[in-house]
Structures are given as structure tokens and as C-alpha cells.
Design a protein around this motif. Structure first.
Motif, mmCIF file in Angstrom:
data_model
loop_
_atom_site.group_PDB
_atom_site.id
_atom_site.type_symbol
_atom_site.label_atom_id
_atom_site.label_comp_id
_atom_site.label_asym_id
_atom_site.label_seq_id
_atom_site.Cartn_x
_atom_site.Cartn_y
_atom_site.Cartn_z
ATOM 1 N N GLY A 85 0.848 -1.189 0.000
ATOM 2 C CA GLY A 85 0.000 0.000 0.000
ATOM 3 C C GLY A 85 0.878 1.231 0.000
ATOM 4 N N SER A 86 0.324 2.357 -0.496
ATOM 5 C CA SER A 86 1.144 3.570 -0.463
ATOM 6 C C SER A 86 1.278 4.082 0.964
ATOM 7 N N ASP A 87 0.390 3.659 1.869
ATOM 8 C CA ASP A 87 0.549 4.030 3.276
ATOM 9 C C ASP A 87 1.916 3.586 3.806
ATOM 10 N N LEU A 90 4.525 5.929 2.402
ATOM 11 C CA LEU A 90 4.479 7.207 3.123
ATOM 12 C C LEU A 90 5.152 7.073 4.489
ATOM 13 N N TYR A 111 -4.688 14.386 3.870
ATOM 14 C CA TYR A 111 -4.831 12.976 4.217
ATOM 15 C C TYR A 111 -4.603 12.774 5.724
ATOM 16 N N ALA A 155 -6.758 15.434 -0.641
ATOM 17 C CA ALA A 155 -7.909 14.749 -0.051
ATOM 18 C C ALA A 155 -8.204 15.450 1.280
ATOM 19 N N ASP A 179 1.977 12.977 -2.913
ATOM 20 C CA ASP A 179 1.136 11.789 -2.766
ATOM 21 C C ASP A 179 0.071 11.829 -3.868
ATOM 22 N N ALA A 181 -2.194 9.683 -4.969
ATOM 23 C CA ALA A 181 -3.169 8.591 -4.882
ATOM 24 C C ALA A 181 -4.286 8.757 -5.930
ATOM 25 N N TYR A 182 -4.625 10.017 -6.260
ATOM 26 C CA TYR A 182 -5.782 10.272 -7.135
ATOM 27 C C TYR A 182 -5.403 10.907 -8.469
ATOM 28 N N THR A 205 -0.511 4.765 -5.768
ATOM 29 C CA THR A 205 -1.181 3.572 -5.231
ATOM 30 C C THR A 205 -1.953 2.837 -6.326
ATOM 31 N N SER A 207 -4.654 1.358 -5.309
ATOM 32 C CA SER A 207 -5.938 1.192 -4.605
ATOM 33 C C SER A 207 -7.100 1.910 -5.265
ATOM 34 N N ARG A 216 -3.349 -4.195 -1.497
ATOM 35 C CA ARG A 216 -2.374 -3.410 -0.750
ATOM 36 C C ARG A 216 -1.102 -3.222 -1.569
ATOM 37 N N LEU A 217 -1.167 -2.330 -2.523
ATOM 38 C CA LEU A 217 -0.015 -2.062 -3.384
ATOM 39 C C LEU A 217 0.139 -0.568 -3.627
HETATM 40 C C1 LIG Z 1 -6.173 6.169 -0.203
HETATM 41 C C2 LIG Z 1 -5.002 7.076 0.015
HETATM 42 C C3 LIG Z 1 -3.727 6.573 0.271
HETATM 43 C C4 LIG Z 1 -3.513 5.149 0.686
HETATM 44 O O1 LIG Z 1 -3.524 4.251 -0.265
HETATM 45 P P1 LIG Z 1 -3.105 2.735 -0.020
HETATM 46 O O2 LIG Z 1 -2.213 2.509 -1.177
HETATM 47 O O3 LIG Z 1 -4.373 1.988 -0.083
HETATM 48 O O4 LIG Z 1 -2.371 2.587 1.290
HETATM 49 C C5 LIG Z 1 -2.664 7.446 0.340
HETATM 50 N N1 LIG Z 1 -2.843 8.767 0.222
HETATM 51 C C6 LIG Z 1 -4.047 9.300 0.016
HETATM 52 C C7 LIG Z 1 -4.183 10.776 -0.102
HETATM 53 C C8 LIG Z 1 -5.162 8.472 -0.073
HETATM 54 O O5 LIG Z 1 -6.381 8.995 -0.195
#
Ligand SMILES: *Cc1c(COP(=O)(O)O)cnc(C)c1O
Length: 354
Positions: A85-87, A90, A111, A155, A179, A181-182, A205, A207, A216-217
Motif C-alpha cells: 500500500g502507499s501508506d 508514506l 490525508y 484529499a 502523494d 493517490a488520485y 497507489t 488502490s 495493498r499495493l
Molecule cells: C487512499 C489514500 C492513500 C492510501 O492508499 P493505499 O495505497 O491503499 O495505502 C494514500 N494517500 C491518500 C491521499 C489516499 O487517499
């Protein structure tokens, strides 16, 4: 809490993930997952005999996945580090680049995991408030010396910075973690800035836009020496951080560009439709480049809206923090899910008028 828990950890407020309730017929628009299944290529590959190899550890270098990501992004293999996961990526960034003298800076509204990592790692974040219109102003970061963490798009606002604004942050000559993610839902990626800046780390991510939240990638994209730094953490914590099945899922998802574009195209189209439907009903919505929107309505209390939706088996996200407690965050689901959401919204607006 047991009496044995370390004193430092007793004070921590852990991250609260969006609910994952088991309710039949639930319209789940609360955790920004994709409404679509993974690529058919992922599903085919996971039926293969890889399951039979689960007695063996996964490849600690994740080389197949690194290759697939590097190919897709047009960077070198040495620029990529996959994670659980990107968590996890991070977390590695906070651990690798922040300390007493280099405290992380990030927005007050961003976030929710960033402040949790700070508590866990004993850091004191420098909070840089968003402007009144919920935008990030790069100039506001010049006063702070430590690494900068930016979610782009942010976010839960959905608002994206343009690349020149990211460059303004990079020119401050400190680590900038973007980050993304989106990012696939319409923002510009900072990956293109990589050749120019040795202080940039892009975090991505699988996700959200690759339909693999459950696998979880995630991964980091950065210059070779920053990737080496992050690997020091990884190999001091969890060398086999990507499991065999997720590795295969990630490779197949990266390779299936056509499916990826079809899914994000659909989400963007549905987002724009939902936004115009809501605006017609009097909602104000910041311009979203993500797979969620952050509406508010002058005549609807956001918590009551959240509760009324929930009573109709539609789950969105509500945040009680002061500057954003007048909004709900709504994940863009399938067209049918959004039709149900709009229908419920109409009922709730009608009731509020009575
Ligand atoms: C969903 C999200 C993540 C986490 O993503 P994972 O890869 O599922 O751990 C990271 N940063 C932001 C801003 C997110 O919204």
C-alpha cells in the motif's frame, strides 16, 4: 489498552479508516475504492499456480512489478520502490527524511494519516493551513524548513495543484513528497519533473485507479539515491513487503492499459455528471480532479445529510473537524450507485423543506 503498552504509544490516536460494514445492498461511497473489479487479466493470473508457491517467500526486490511500473511510467527500474500500500511508502518517507531538525510540513486539511505517522514516529508536524477556498498556496511553505508532504489532488477536497506550483515547492530545496493517490483522475503527474529535481518523491497507489485496494499495493518514484534511502527502511522493517499474489496482480494491472483507461474514463464522466446534478440542486463543490467530490449545501446540515443517507443504506464520509464539518465526501461509484445517491439526496432535500 493494557498496562504494558509503552507510555509514548498510549497517547496516540490511530487513523480511523472509513467503515467497511457488512450491510446487504449497501451503496458504498465512503472510501474512494473503485466500483469496478480488477482487470480481467488480474483475475485470470491469480487463478494460476502462483497460489501453490505461497510456501516460498516473495521476491524482496519485487523485480517483476518494478519492471512493469518502470515501463509504464517511462522511468528506470532504479527509480521505483513498491510497497504494501502507499501508506507503507508514506511511512517510510516520514521515517527516512524527518527528524527533530527536519519536521514535516503539510496542510491542516489533507490525508488524515500524515498526523498519525507523526505521532507514531515522534515528529511535530508544521501545519500549513489551506487558503479560505481550500487551495494550497506554495508560498505558505517557505517559512518551514522540513520535508513537505502534499496530496495532489488533495484529499478530501479533490483540488489539484498545477505542475508549476509543485515546482515552486521543489525549488525550496527540501524533500517534497507528492502523494498522487488520485492523480489518474485528471491531475498532472510530477513524475515528469523527476529528471529535474533530486528532492522529489512521488507516491502512487493501486488502490484507487487500478481497482486493487484489497491487494495493498503502492510505490515510490524518485531518483536512485532517494530510493536507496527508502530501501534502508524497508530492509530494516519488512524485506518481503509485497506478497506473491499482489505482485502478480500489480504486474497484470499495470500492463492492462486499455482496461485502466476505460475505468478511469468512466469515473471521470460519472463525476462530471454527478457534479452538475448536484450543482443544479444548490450544492457548492470544489473542482475535483479525484474519484470523489466534497459538496456542501447551504440548507443541509452535513452530519444530518450523512445520517439520512446512511438510513437509506448509502454510505459517504463525514469529517467533524472545524473547517470541513459542513461537507460530506462522496466517492464516485458506478452510474447506478450515483443515481441512487442523487435520488436519496432529492428525498432528503425534500424532507428538509417540510
Ligand atoms: C487512499 C489514500 C492513500 C492510501 O492508499 P493505499 O495505497 O491503499 O495505502 C494514500 N494517500 C491518500 C491521499 C489516499 O487517499
Amino acid at each position: 489498552m493494557s498496562k504494558y503498552l509503552s507510555e509514548r504509544l498510549q497517547a496516540i490516536v490511530p487513523y480511523t479508516p472509513g467503515e467497511q460494514p457488512k450491510i446487504d445492498g449497501l451503496t458504498k461511497l465512503n472510501t474512494n475504492e473503485s466500483p469496478f473489479p480488477p482487470s480481467p487479466a488480474v483475475i485470470r493470473a491469480l487463478n494460476s499456480d502462483e497460489v501453490g508457491r505461497l510456501n516460498l517467500y516473495s521476491d524482496p526486490t519485487s523485480s517483476a512489478l518494478v519492471d512493469a511500473i518502470a515501463n509504464r511510467l517511462g522511468v528506470s527500474e532504479t527509480n521505483i520502490l513498491p510497497g504494501n500500500g502507499s501508506d507503507e511508502i508514506l511511512a517510510f518517507c516520514f521515517q527516512a527524511f524527518c527528524d527533530e531538525a527536519h519536521q514535516p510540513a503539510f496542510a491542516d486539511i489533507t490525508y488524515g494519516f500524515y498526523p498519525v505517522f507523526c505521532e507514531l514516529f515522534g515528529l511535530t508536524p508544521q501545519i500549513v493551513p489551506l487558503r479560505d477556498d481550500l487551495t494550497i498556496e506554495p508560498a505558505d511553505y517557505t517559512a518551514h524548513a522540513g520535508p513537505i508532504f502534499i496530496a495532489n489532488p488533495n484529499a478530501p477536497t479533490g483540488i489539484a495543484l498545477e505542475l508549476p506550483q509543485i515546482e515552486a515547492l521543489l525549488q525550496l530545496d527540501r524533500i517534497v513528497v507528492v502523494d498522487e493517490a488520485y492523480v489518474d483522475f485528471g491531475a498532472a503527474t510530477a513524475v515528469t519533473l523527476l529528471p529535474k529535481y533530486d528532492n522529489l518523491i512521488v507516491v502512487r497507489t493501486f488502490s484507487k485507479s487500478r481497482n486493487l485496494a484489497g491487494a495493498r499495493l503502492g510505490f515510490a518514484v524518485a531518483n536512485e539515491s532517494l530510493i536507496e534511502d527508502l530501501n534502508r527502511i524497508k530492509y530494516s522493517f519488512n524485506p518481503y513487503n509485497v506478497n506473491r499474489l499482489s505482485m502478480i496482480a500489480g504486474v497484470k494491472a499495470m500492463e492492462d492499459d486499455a482496461y485502466f483507461h476505460a475505468c478511469i474514463g468512466k469515473i471521470i464522466e460519472t463525476r462530471e455528471k454527478t457534479v452538475s446534478e448536484l450543482k443544479r440542486r444548490g450544492f457548492e463543490i470544489p473542482p475535483s480532479k479525484a474519484n470523489f467530490i466534497f459538496p456542501k449545501h447551504p440548507k443541509l446540515d452535513a452530519k444530518q445529510f450523512f445520517d439520512a443517507l446512511r438510513a437509506r443504506k448509502i454510505l459517504v464520509r463525514y469529517f467533524s473537524s472545524p473547517r470541513i464539518c459542513d461537507r460530506v465526501r462522496v466517492t464516485i461509484g458506478s452510474e447506478e450507485q450515483m443515481r441512487l445517491f442523487i435520488k436519496a439526496t432529492d428525498e432528503i432535500l425534500e424532507e428538509s423543506r417540510e
